[in-house]
Design an enzyme around this catalytic site. Structure first.
Site, short mmCIF file in Angstrom:
data_model
loop_
_atom_site.label_atom_id
_atom_site.label_comp_id
_atom_site.label_asym_id
_atom_site.label_seq_id
_atom_site.Cartn_x
_atom_site.Cartn_y
_atom_site.Cartn_z
N SER A 1 -1.13 51.52 -9.35
CA SER A 1 -1.83 50.66 -10.31
C SER A 1 -1.24 50.84 -11.69
O SER A 1 -0.80 51.94 -12.05
CB SER A 1 -3.32 51.02 -10.36
OG SER A 1 -3.98 50.31 -11.38
N TYR B 1 -9.96 56.96 -11.57
CA TYR B 1 -9.07 56.00 -10.91
C TYR B 1 -7.65 56.13 -11.46
O TYR B 1 -6.67 56.18 -10.71
CB TYR B 1 -9.59 54.58 -11.13
CG TYR B 1 -8.80 53.51 -10.41
CD1 TYR B 1 -8.91 53.36 -9.04
CD2 TYR B 1 -7.94 52.66 -11.11
CE1 TYR B 1 -8.18 52.38 -8.37
CE2 TYR B 1 -7.21 51.68 -10.46
CZ TYR B 1 -7.34 51.55 -9.09
OH TYR B 1 -6.62 50.58 -8.43
#
Length: 267
Positions: free
Chosen positions: A129, A142
């Site tokens: 990501s 995250y």
């Protein structure tokens, strides 16, 4: 013979888009889902796999190897989102996120590498990501799990290159998927010190996902990586400003970059 592609987390979102795109391109595609029997519509052949369960991983990989005799490409896509003030996220949820986003992909790589090494060829694509390139407020867990997978990839890539195996990172920005519905988010606590700032940021994150790019853009990027003779270490896919934020982090002083992020999130 068609290349055999194995995609984790392919019942929806980016994984499904990648699988369907590669199927049209003539690849033999296997996808995974924790509960394939619950997936009503899928043009991809799905096998059961839970990335948090090593036995499940090994069984799924062996099932495909028994059928096809090889796995040419692994797309490590299964992942889960998590949001919240770090102070208010239960440790159990933090561990679950790392189990899914980091330890799971590591175990899938370990399960597929022996066969690729025997073939003397193979490609592993880890879906990370853009958030993994920076610590983001209320997404610190995250960012950390995806950032760790980026670094794991850099290291293991050099270990397996002598065997003819390539490992790459593909970091997406915001895409219009159902990730927001499936993620864990710490509840907004009335009277919490973070009630206002977390509430505002959560709304912003949901808007970004809803207005995200078409997942087919990721599918096309993955196809280009597979077709590349000499794939790069890192790929970024998404809106210009999301990709440019990585460049800014590299060239700006830390405190200046932090101020930009805080202004963006209205902190």
């Amino acid at each position: 013979m068609s290349k055999v592609v194995f995609i984790t987390g392919a019942s929806s979102g980016i994984g499904k888009a990648i699988g369907e795109f590669l199927l049209v391109k003539g690849f033999k595609v296997y996808g995974t889902s924790r509960n394939p029997e619950n997936v009503k519509q899928s043009s991809i052949e799905l096998v059961a796999l839970d990335v948090r369960n090593v036995a499940s991983i090994q069984t799924a990989i062996q099932t495909v190897l028994d059928k096809e005799g090889k796995i040419d490409v692994l797309v490590n896509n299964a992942g889960v989102g998590i949001t919240g003030p770090l102070e208010e996220i239960p440790l159990e949820e933090i561990k679950n996120n790392f189990e899914t986003n980091l330890f799971g992909p590591i175990e899938v790589m370990k399960a597929v590498l022996p066969s690729m090494r025997q073939q003397k060829v193979g490609l592993i694509i880890n879906i990370t990501s853009i958030a993994g390139y920076m610590g983001l407020p209320f997404r610190s867990v995250y960012s950390a799990s995806k950032g760790a997978l980026e670094l794991i990839t850099e290291g293991i890539r050099m270990e397996v290159k002598p065997f003819g195996i390539h490992i790459v990172n593909v970091a997406p920005g915001d895409f219009a998927t159902n990730i927001a519905a499936g993620r864990y988010h710490a509840p907004l606590v009335k009277g919490s010190a973070y009630e206002k700032t977390y509430g505002t940021t959560l709304e912003m994150m949901n808007e970004h996902v809803d207005a995200g790019s078409n997942p087919n853009q990721m599918a096309e990027a993955i196809f280009k990586v597979i077709e590349s003779q000499n794939p790069k270490v890192h790929y970024k896919v998404g809106a210009f400003m999301q990709k440019f934020s990585i460049v800014l982090k590299r060239i700006l002083p830390d405190t200046v970059y932090e101020k930009l992020l805080m202004n963006h999130y209205k902190l």
